[in-house]
Design an enzyme around this catalytic site. Structure first.
Site, PDB file in Angstrom:
ATOM      1  N   ARG A 201       4.798 -44.495  29.693  1.00  0.00           N
ATOM      2  CA  ARG A 201       3.990 -44.232  28.443  1.00  0.00           C
ATOM      3  C   ARG A 201       2.692 -43.009  28.886  1.00  0.00           C
ATOM      4  O   ARG A 201       2.745 -42.869  30.053  1.00  0.00           O
ATOM      5  CB  ARG A 201       3.002 -45.392  27.895  1.00  0.00           C
ATOM      6  CG  ARG A 201       4.260 -46.007  27.043  1.00  0.00           C
ATOM      7  CD  ARG A 201       3.662 -47.404  26.629  1.00  0.00           C
ATOM      8  NE  ARG A 201       2.567 -47.228  25.549  1.00  0.00           N
ATOM      9  CZ  ARG A 201       1.821 -48.199  25.391  1.00  0.00           C
ATOM     10  NH1 ARG A 201       1.702 -49.496  25.728  1.00  0.00           N
ATOM     11  NH2 ARG A 201       0.553 -47.876  24.518  1.00  0.00           N
TER      12      ARG A 201
ATOM     13  N   HIS B 264      10.397 -54.964  38.363  1.00  0.00           N
ATOM     14  CA  HIS B 264      11.181 -55.455  37.212  1.00  0.00           C
ATOM     15  C   HIS B 264      10.039 -56.251  36.493  1.00  0.00           C
ATOM     16  O   HIS B 264       9.381 -56.929  37.001  1.00  0.00           O
ATOM     17  CB  HIS B 264      12.433 -56.605  37.587  1.00  0.00           C
ATOM     18  CG  HIS B 264      12.328 -56.956  38.900  1.00  0.00           C
ATOM     19  ND1 HIS B 264      13.657 -57.060  39.646  1.00  0.00           N
ATOM     20  CD2 HIS B 264      11.462 -57.739  39.604  1.00  0.00           C
ATOM     21  CE1 HIS B 264      13.031 -57.627  40.831  1.00  0.00           C
ATOM     22  NE2 HIS B 264      11.694 -58.296  40.892  1.00  0.00           N
TER      23      HIS B 264
ATOM     24  N   GLY C 256      10.018 -11.406  -4.555  1.00  0.00           N
ATOM     25  CA  GLY C 256      11.199 -10.596  -3.982  1.00  0.00           C
ATOM     26  C   GLY C 256      10.805 -10.070  -2.510  1.00  0.00           C
ATOM     27  O   GLY C 256       9.578  -9.860  -2.277  1.00  0.00           O
ATOM     28  N   THR C 257      11.762  -9.534  -1.894  1.00  0.00           N
ATOM     29  CA  THR C 257      11.605  -9.098  -0.351  1.00  0.00           C
ATOM     30  C   THR C 257      10.561  -7.814  -0.393  1.00  0.00           C
ATOM     31  O   THR C 257       9.834  -7.579   0.401  1.00  0.00           O
ATOM     32  CB  THR C 257      12.803  -9.025   0.590  1.00  0.00           C
ATOM     33  OG1 THR C 257      13.651  -8.041  -0.377  1.00  0.00           O
ATOM     34  CG2 THR C 257      13.530 -10.194   0.684  1.00  0.00           C
TER      35      THR C 257
ATOM     36  N   LYS D  77       1.156 -47.282  31.398  1.00  0.00           N
ATOM     37  CA  LYS D  77       0.326 -46.876  30.495  1.00  0.00           C
ATOM     38  C   LYS D  77      -0.940 -46.303  31.174  1.00  0.00           C
ATOM     39  O   LYS D  77      -1.553 -47.316  31.621  1.00  0.00           O
ATOM     40  CB  LYS D  77       0.241 -47.298  29.161  1.00  0.00           C
ATOM     41  CG  LYS D  77      -0.282 -46.575  27.892  1.00  0.00           C
ATOM     42  CD  LYS D  77      -1.863 -46.883  27.928  1.00  0.00           C
ATOM     43  CE  LYS D  77      -2.288 -48.307  27.666  1.00  0.00           C
ATOM     44  NZ  LYS D  77      -3.623 -48.486  27.256  1.00  0.00           N
TER      45      LYS D  77
ATOM     46  N   ALA E 182       7.148 -16.580   3.262  1.00  0.00           N
ATOM     47  CA  ALA E 182       6.462 -17.219   2.094  1.00  0.00           C
ATOM     48  C   ALA E 182       7.168 -18.057   1.487  1.00  0.00           C
ATOM     49  O   ALA E 182       6.596 -18.766   0.368  1.00  0.00           O
ATOM     50  CB  ALA E 182       6.000 -16.090   1.313  1.00  0.00           C
ATOM     51  N   GLY E 183       8.353 -18.084   1.460  1.00  0.00           N
ATOM     52  CA  GLY E 183       9.255 -19.038   0.607  1.00  0.00           C
ATOM     53  C   GLY E 183       9.185 -20.637   0.938  1.00  0.00           C
ATOM     54  O   GLY E 183       8.926 -21.164   2.017  1.00  0.00           O
TER      55      GLY E 183
ATOM     56  N   ALA F  68       1.918 -66.276  43.646  1.00  0.00           N
ATOM     57  CA  ALA F  68       2.668 -66.025  42.504  1.00  0.00           C
ATOM     58  C   ALA F  68       2.083 -67.122  41.670  1.00  0.00           C
ATOM     59  O   ALA F  68       1.455 -68.230  41.893  1.00  0.00           O
ATOM     60  CB  ALA F  68       4.269 -66.698  42.847  1.00  0.00           C
TER      61      ALA F  68
ATOM     62  N   LYS G 211       9.850 -24.734   4.708  1.00  0.00           N
ATOM     63  CA  LYS G 211      11.147 -24.758   5.616  1.00  0.00           C
ATOM     64  C   LYS G 211      10.872 -23.929   6.879  1.00  0.00           C
ATOM     65  O   LYS G 211      11.407 -24.425   7.742  1.00  0.00           O
ATOM     66  CB  LYS G 211      12.094 -23.669   4.747  1.00  0.00           C
ATOM     67  CG  LYS G 211      13.492 -23.335   5.574  1.00  0.00           C
ATOM     68  CD  LYS G 211      14.365 -22.690   4.799  1.00  0.00           C
ATOM     69  CE  LYS G 211      14.171 -21.229   4.450  1.00  0.00           C
ATOM     70  NZ  LYS G 211      15.159 -20.225   3.771  1.00  0.00           N
TER      71      LYS G 211
END
Length: 457
Positions: free
Chosen positions: A336, A366, A80-81, A354, A11-12, A426, A23
């Protein structure tokens, strides 16, 4: 073993993290921090796990929403705990047996330790057993006070301890095993007459002692197992320890890791036998890698399924992709999300893919972009090829059938389809479909003007 439940305190806020994120939800080796103690108590045998939530409770609830053994208890005000555990009385109403209690910021405790801890608790027929450890510098921790028989009589917090008590180096880890029938009656009677004005869970020991019930300590040798994570320095240290455990387990199972200290592999990653991983590799997202692979330095692999005998060369980045067997990737390739490479494909340096399917034996060696494409088997993609998949509004697909040869510097303006066994010359910009067994050429004819440079000096 008898029935076991668990309470995980989460809970903290964790102000020392200096973060907008609560946290316990900070990532740690592939999972939110709180997942580590939750998984450990589950492996230790807890049938039901109660998470005490407070700050950003919606994030914790959302993450665990589909896990049926988890229930939630709200602690709106952190008092508190002891108060946190009292908030679980309704969630665990009617439960009989032992209840494990630990904090959500203790990610390094192991299932084996907790199982041994539980067995000890039952053997001693204790109402409370405290997991303890000895520290060279116990500053900040609650000290464990014992009687002549070695039974715990009290736990005194640092701020409430006398000078003599502060000399004790056996500390409270914050992990307990408590009889359920005793626990909720005891926490209901807690007082907050201490320096912090909090309801300490540890004060239930005084109640048990007053009732002449047995309270035991279970010391463990390694203080790091019970290290709490309060700031990002401790988060990094916890990550380092978990990384050592993950890499060691993989090496014991048959994976070669050249430099474990610089290899970052998250929880949930699977790596096969005789695969070699070079330094500075990051593997995450539940990636599965087969046998006899080579992962060269500085590769980043996230959420991928990789077959056997695959080579991933230096500097390649892969995410959410499926790779067949005997595939070569890189160096410096970028796969991707949505990439699927069949067996014996080659993806060379500075190739980006992708949402493609590339058939067996095909190559793009390449300087190529292949996006939103289906490519058949034994296709050669020449240097500088681009699938022009985006028209400014929508994405379109390129289809290249089997045995096509694509020359260098070719652009496919999607949507377009290339029939099998064709050749694309090409420098061609392909704007319409190409039939099978055809030559496609679309470029201006070369014109040589002899002596032109001399005339224009």
């Amino acid at each position: 073993m008898a029935k076991v439940a668990a309470i995980v305190l989460a809970a903290g806020k964790g102000t020392r993290m200096k973060s907008e994120l609560v946290k316990v939800m900070h990532p740690l080796s592939g999972m939110p921090m709180i997942s580590w103690p939750v998984n450990v108590v589950r492996e230790a045998g807890a049938a039901v796990i109660t998470l005490v939530v407070g700050h950003q409770s919606e994030k914790v609830r959302e993450f665990f929403a589909d896990q049926g053994d988890i229930v939630f208890a709200s602690q709106e005000e952190q008092l508190g705990t002891g108060h946190a555990v009292a908030c679980c009385s309704e969630a665990l109403s009617g439960f009989t047996g032992a209840i494990l209690i630990l904090c959500g910021d203790v990610p390094l405790i192991t299932p084996e330790t907790l199982q041994t801890f539980l067995e000890y608790h039952y053997r001693q027929q204790a109402v409370i057993t405290v997991l303890t450890t000895c520290m060279d510098n116990p500053y900040g921790y609650g000290r464990v006070i014992k009687d002549a028989a070695g039974h715990v009589t009290e736990i005194v917090e640092e701020k409430d301890a006398s000078a003599e008590q502060r000399q004790i180096n056996e500390i409270n880890s914050g992990i307990y095993c408590v009889d359920a029938g005793f626990l909720f009656t005891a926490v209901a009677d807690l007082k907050n007459d201490n320096a912090q004005k909090e309801y300490y869970l540890t004060d239930i020991i005084k109640t048990a002692v007053a009732e002449r019930r047995t309270c035991c300590a279970f010391p463990i040798a390694d203080p790091m197992e019970v290290m709490g994570v309060n700031d990002r320095v401790q988060l990094a240290e916890a990550g380092r320890i978990i990384r050592v455990r993950i890499n060691k387990a993989l090496m014991v199972a048959g994976t070669t890791i050249i430099d474990p200290e610089t290899t970052y592999i998250d929880h949930g990653v699977v790596v096969g036998r005789d695969t070699t991983i070079y330094p500075n590799v990051c593997i995450s997202g539940g990636t599965v890698i087969g046998d006899n692979c080579v992962i060269e330095s500085s590769a980043v692999i996230k959420g991928c399924k990789v077959g056997d005998c695959v080579t991933i060369k230096a500097g390649s980045v892969m995410e959410d992709s499926v790779i067949g067997n005997t595939v070569a990737i890189g160096p410096m390739a970028h796969l991707r999300s949505g990439t699927e490479l069949r067996d014996e494909v080659k993806i060379g340096n500075f190739v980006e893919t992708k949402k493609i399917i590339m058939g067996a034996g095909s190559k793009a060696s390449h300087l190529t972009y292949l996006g939103d494409a289906t490519i058949g088997s034994h296709v050669n993609i020449g240097c500088g090829t681009i699938t022009c998949n985006y028209d400014g509004v929508k994405k379109h697909r390129t289809v290249i059938e089997d045995d096509v040869f694509v020359g260098s510097d070719v652009q496919f303006v999607a949507p377009v389809s290339i029939g099998r066994n064709s050749l694309i010359a090409a420098g061609t910009t392909v704007t319409k479909d190409v039939p099978p067994d055809s030559l496609a050429i679309a470029r201006a004819p070369q014109v040589n003007k002899e002596g032109w440079k001399l005339k224009n000096k």
